[in-house]
Write a protein that holds these residues in place. Structure first.
Motif, PDB file in Angstrom:
ATOM      1  N   ARG A   1       1.145  -1.203   0.284  1.00 34.95           N
ATOM      2  CA  ARG A   1      -0.265  -0.336  -0.080  1.00 34.95           C
ATOM      3  C   ARG A   1       0.561   1.040   0.312  1.00 34.95           C
ATOM      4  O   ARG A   1       0.966   2.187  -0.744  1.00 34.95           O
ATOM      5  CB  ARG A   1      -0.997   0.498   1.198  1.00 34.95           C
ATOM      6  CG  ARG A   1      -1.996   1.194   1.197  1.00 34.95           C
ATOM      7  CD  ARG A   1      -2.954   1.313   1.793  1.00 34.95           C
ATOM      8  NE  ARG A   1      -2.781   0.213   3.171  1.00 34.95           N
ATOM      9  CZ  ARG A   1      -2.571   1.048   4.600  1.00 34.95           C
ATOM     10  NH1 ARG A   1      -2.716   2.297   4.396  1.00 34.95           N
ATOM     11  NH2 ARG A   1      -2.862   1.084   5.735  1.00 34.95           N
ATOM     12  N   VAL A   2       1.655   1.501   0.872  1.00 37.36           N
ATOM     13  CA  VAL A   2       3.290   2.110   1.333  1.00 37.36           C
ATOM     14  C   VAL A   2       3.351   2.659  -0.119  1.00 37.36           C
ATOM     15  O   VAL A   2       3.796   3.847  -1.295  1.00 37.36           O
ATOM     16  CB  VAL A   2       4.178   2.099   2.012  1.00 37.36           C
ATOM     17  CG1 VAL A   2       4.776   3.122   1.408  1.00 37.36           C
ATOM     18  CG2 VAL A   2       3.777   2.154   3.250  1.00 37.36           C
ATOM     19  N   ARG A   3       3.866   1.789  -1.771  1.00 32.64           N
ATOM     20  CA  ARG A   3       4.082   1.898  -2.063  1.00 32.64           C
ATOM     21  C   ARG A   3       3.419   2.019  -3.793  1.00 32.64           C
ATOM     22  O   ARG A   3       4.166   2.236  -4.955  1.00 32.64           O
ATOM     23  CB  ARG A   3       4.467   0.129  -3.425  1.00 32.64           C
ATOM     24  CG  ARG A   3       6.153  -0.255  -2.582  1.00 32.64           C
ATOM     25  CD  ARG A   3       6.884  -1.418  -3.144  1.00 32.64           C
ATOM     26  NE  ARG A   3       8.219  -1.425  -2.481  1.00 32.64           N
ATOM     27  CZ  ARG A   3       8.881  -2.244  -2.377  1.00 32.64           C
ATOM     28  NH1 ARG A   3       9.172  -2.452  -4.042  1.00 32.64           N
ATOM     29  NH2 ARG A   3      10.521  -1.956  -2.452  1.00 32.64           N
ATOM     30  N   GLY A   4       2.171   2.259  -3.050  1.00 34.65           N
ATOM     31  CA  GLY A   4       0.532   3.029  -4.211  1.00 34.65           C
ATOM     32  C   GLY A   4       0.018   1.617  -5.120  1.00 34.65           C
ATOM     33  O   GLY A   4      -0.451   2.304  -6.118  1.00 34.65           O
ATOM     34  N   ILE A   5       0.456   0.313  -4.693  1.00 33.88           N
ATOM     35  CA  ILE A   5      -0.184  -0.479  -5.113  1.00 33.88           C
ATOM     36  C   ILE A   5      -1.915  -0.450  -5.007  1.00 33.88           C
ATOM     37  O   ILE A   5      -2.219  -0.448  -3.980  1.00 33.88           O
ATOM     38  CB  ILE A   5       0.650  -1.558  -5.151  1.00 33.88           C
ATOM     39  CG1 ILE A   5       2.212  -1.323  -5.375  1.00 33.88           C
ATOM     40  CG2 ILE A   5       0.234  -2.885  -5.321  1.00 33.88           C
ATOM     41  CD1 ILE A   5       2.571  -3.158  -4.748  1.00 33.88           C
ATOM     42  N   GLY A   6      -2.435  -0.911  -5.881  1.00 33.80           N
ATOM     43  CA  GLY A   6      -3.775  -0.663  -5.973  1.00 33.80           C
ATOM     44  C   GLY A   6      -4.050  -1.585  -5.468  1.00 33.80           C
ATOM     45  O   GLY A   6      -4.158  -2.871  -4.732  1.00 33.80           O
ATOM     46  N   ARG A   7      -6.043  -1.581  -4.652  1.00 32.17           N
ATOM     47  CA  ARG A   7      -6.765  -2.507  -4.104  1.00 32.17           C
ATOM     48  C   ARG A   7      -6.954  -4.260  -4.073  1.00 32.17           C
ATOM     49  O   ARG A   7      -5.780  -4.810  -3.389  1.00 32.17           O
ATOM     50  CB  ARG A   7      -8.177  -1.820  -3.494  1.00 32.17           C
ATOM     51  CG  ARG A   7      -8.280  -3.181  -2.577  1.00 32.17           C
ATOM     52  CD  ARG A   7      -9.881  -2.221  -1.820  1.00 32.17           C
ATOM     53  NE  ARG A   7     -10.743  -2.087  -2.927  1.00 32.17           N
ATOM     54  CZ  ARG A   7     -11.519  -2.889  -3.082  1.00 32.17           C
ATOM     55  NH1 ARG A   7     -10.517  -4.166  -2.924  1.00 32.17           N
ATOM     56  NH2 ARG A   7     -12.175  -2.960  -4.293  1.00 32.17           N
ATOM     57  N   ARG A   8      -6.827  -4.565  -5.294  1.00 30.76           N
ATOM     58  CA  ARG A   8      -6.934  -5.929  -5.980  1.00 30.76           C
ATOM     59  C   ARG A   8      -6.162  -6.387  -6.363  1.00 30.76           C
ATOM     60  O   ARG A   8      -5.806  -7.797  -5.511  1.00 30.76           O
ATOM     61  CB  ARG A   8      -8.000  -5.023  -7.424  1.00 30.76           C
ATOM     62  CG  ARG A   8      -9.634  -5.570  -6.907  1.00 30.76           C
ATOM     63  CD  ARG A   8     -10.357  -5.240  -8.938  1.00 30.76           C
ATOM     64  NE  ARG A   8     -11.148  -4.767  -8.182  1.00 30.76           N
ATOM     65  CZ  ARG A   8     -12.266  -4.812  -8.901  1.00 30.76           C
ATOM     66  NH1 ARG A   8     -12.400  -5.465 -10.273  1.00 30.76           N
ATOM     67  NH2 ARG A   8     -13.965  -4.438  -9.096  1.00 30.76           N
ATOM     68  N   GLU A   9      -4.454  -5.111  -7.055  1.00 33.72           N
ATOM     69  CA  GLU A   9      -3.351  -5.973  -7.030  1.00 33.72           C
ATOM     70  C   GLU A   9      -2.747  -7.032  -5.090  1.00 33.72           C
ATOM     71  O   GLU A   9      -2.064  -7.475  -5.259  1.00 33.72           O
ATOM     72  CB  GLU A   9      -2.534  -5.274  -7.312  1.00 33.72           C
ATOM     73  CG  GLU A   9      -1.243  -5.615  -7.801  1.00 33.72           C
ATOM     74  CD  GLU A   9      -1.090  -6.668  -8.505  1.00 33.72           C
ATOM     75  OE1 GLU A   9      -0.263  -7.611  -8.777  1.00 33.72           O
ATOM     76  OE2 GLU A   9      -2.261  -7.179  -9.144  1.00 33.72           O
ATOM     77  N   ARG A  10      -2.944  -5.242  -4.581  1.00 37.01           N
ATOM     78  CA  ARG A  10      -2.765  -5.767  -3.046  1.00 37.01           C
ATOM     79  C   ARG A  10      -3.453  -7.067  -2.639  1.00 37.01           C
ATOM     80  O   ARG A  10      -2.680  -8.212  -2.329  1.00 37.01           O
ATOM     81  CB  ARG A  10      -2.772  -4.886  -2.394  1.00 37.01           C
ATOM     82  CG  ARG A  10      -2.713  -3.478  -2.483  1.00 37.01           C
ATOM     83  CD  ARG A  10      -2.177  -2.418  -1.419  1.00 37.01           C
ATOM     84  NE  ARG A  10      -2.639  -2.340  -0.393  1.00 37.01           N
ATOM     85  CZ  ARG A  10      -4.333  -1.842  -1.053  1.00 37.01           C
ATOM     86  NH1 ARG A  10      -3.987  -0.535  -1.729  1.00 37.01           N
ATOM     87  NH2 ARG A  10      -4.748  -1.058  -0.129  1.00 37.01           N
TER      88      ARG A  10
ATOM     89  N   ALA B   1       7.321  -9.685   2.924  1.00 34.19           N
ATOM     90  CA  ALA B   1       8.550  -9.253   1.886  1.00 34.19           C
ATOM     91  C   ALA B   1       8.275 -10.150   0.067  1.00 34.19           C
ATOM     92  O   ALA B   1       8.054  -9.751  -0.719  1.00 34.19           O
ATOM     93  CB  ALA B   1       9.850  -9.746   2.027  1.00 34.19           C
ATOM     94  N   TRP B   2       7.684 -11.506   0.678  1.00 36.53           N
ATOM     95  CA  TRP B   2       6.702 -12.263  -0.390  1.00 36.53           C
ATOM     96  C   TRP B   2       5.641 -11.161  -1.902  1.00 36.53           C
ATOM     97  O   TRP B   2       6.273 -10.850  -2.613  1.00 36.53           O
ATOM     98  CB  TRP B   2       6.669 -12.980   0.175  1.00 36.53           C
ATOM     99  CG  TRP B   2       5.209 -14.443  -1.232  1.00 36.53           C
ATOM    100  CD1 TRP B   2       5.473 -14.226  -2.638  1.00 36.53           C
ATOM    101  CD2 TRP B   2       5.981 -15.557  -1.253  1.00 36.53           C
ATOM    102  NE1 TRP B   2       5.624 -15.252  -2.906  1.00 36.53           N
ATOM    103  CE2 TRP B   2       5.410 -16.603  -3.110  1.00 36.53           C
ATOM    104  CE3 TRP B   2       5.993 -16.641  -0.147  1.00 36.53           C
ATOM    105  CZ2 TRP B   2       5.258 -18.452  -2.307  1.00 36.53           C
ATOM    106  CZ3 TRP B   2       6.009 -17.643  -0.429  1.00 36.53           C
ATOM    107  CH2 TRP B   2       5.691 -18.145  -1.498  1.00 36.53           C
ATOM    108  N   ALA B   3       5.084 -10.355  -0.716  1.00 39.94           N
ATOM    109  CA  ALA B   3       3.650  -9.500  -1.645  1.00 39.94           C
ATOM    110  C   ALA B   3       4.634  -8.509  -2.852  1.00 39.94           C
ATOM    111  O   ALA B   3       3.801  -7.664  -3.187  1.00 39.94           O
ATOM    112  CB  ALA B   3       3.190  -9.801  -0.273  1.00 39.94           C
ATOM    113  N   LEU B   4       5.745  -8.159  -2.161  1.00 36.59           N
ATOM    114  CA  LEU B   4       6.446  -6.970  -3.157  1.00 36.59           C
ATOM    115  C   LEU B   4       6.548  -7.433  -3.481  1.00 36.59           C
ATOM    116  O   LEU B   4       7.149  -6.775  -5.248  1.00 36.59           O
ATOM    117  CB  LEU B   4       7.420  -5.997  -2.323  1.00 36.59           C
ATOM    118  CG  LEU B   4       6.972  -5.213  -1.246  1.00 36.59           C
ATOM    119  CD1 LEU B   4       8.069  -5.199  -0.215  1.00 36.59           C
ATOM    120  CD2 LEU B   4       5.851  -4.111  -1.189  1.00 36.59           C
TER     121      LEU B   4
END
Length: 242
Positions: free
Chosen positions: A103-112, A149-152
């Motif tokens: 979320r801090v990196r600005g990734i959209g909700r669905r992708e997160r 970390a994986w989620a990034l």
């Protein structure tokens, strides 16, 4: 099968040294990290493993030599991640801890949501997703840090003694998660450990460090069968090195 393409690599260490308080902690270290199997930085406590990993990740600058990426430093930093031996978790749920950096990196909700679900599943934490992170067991917290970390979706992941504080069962669960992440395709893992059994299970190559010097780098099968240095041979016999 050839290693998956990884635009960050090779990562080269050229004459790396580090001094602090008049003491030399790393001296004239030269090696390259290539794509492919897990690279394990192995050595006794105090060898300089964590220090070397922090320099690789850019948290510390060497006092001599340089680290060279195959791409720009900014690109490399954005596409790599480091999991500490004692991770700091937010006072939130396990799921929220995994979601927060994306979320801090600005990734959209669905992708997160997609990334978080995959990372929790890969670390066997889906059923604990709603539980407060700081109420998880030590092993679960370490797997949560890996999931975060994986989620990034890093291309290069550094792990600092990830199972050092875990009992054998918890350690094996973490190793399973590490192997799953490795098999996701193209994620290069570089990890430190002083645990010989763990290194035998996970390593594709070994970099053996002692007293701040890199004594050898070789395929894991070669290292464990025919170590080149007398110090490594003693280490493999279980002799306490000083």
């Amino acid at each position: 099968m050839s290693a998956p393409e990884n635009a960050l690599l090779p990562l080269r260490f050229e004459g790396i040294g580090f001094e602090q308080g008049g003491e030399t902690l790393l001296e004239d270290i030269n090696f390259s990290i290539e794509a492919g199997a897990i690279s394990v930085i192995l050595g006794p406590n105090g060898a300089g493993k964590t220090l070397l990993l922090r320099i690789a990740n850019g948290l510390l600058a060497p006092t001599s030599g340089r680290v060279r990426w195959a791409t720009t430093v900014a690109t490399a930093r954005a596409a790599s991640a480091l999991v500490f031996q004692r991770p700091v978790l937010l006072r939130r749920s396990a799921r929220a801890n995994v979601d927060f950096p994306s979320r801090v990196r600005g990734i959209g909700r669905r992708e997160r949501e997609r990334r978080t679900a995959r990372a929790l599943a890969g670390t066997q934490l889906t059923e604990l997703a709603a539980r407060p992170a700081r109420r998880l067991s030590v092993g679960e917290q370490q797997r949560l840090a890996l999931a975060r970390a994986w989620a990034l979706e890093p291309r290069l992941l550094f792990l600092d003694e990830p199972a050092a504080a875990l009992d054998p069962a918890a350690g094996r669960l973490l190793e399973n998660a590490i192997e799953t992440l490795r098999d996701e395709g193209g994620v290069k893992i570089v990890m430190t450990t002083h645990d010989l059994a763990q290194a035998r299970r996970l390593a594709g190559e070994v970099l053996f460090l002692h007293r701040g010097r890199l004594l050898e780098q070789s395929a894991a099968t070669e290292f464990f069968a025919r170590p080149q240095s007398a110090v490594a041979r003693e280490f493999l016999k279980g002799v306490a090195l000083i």
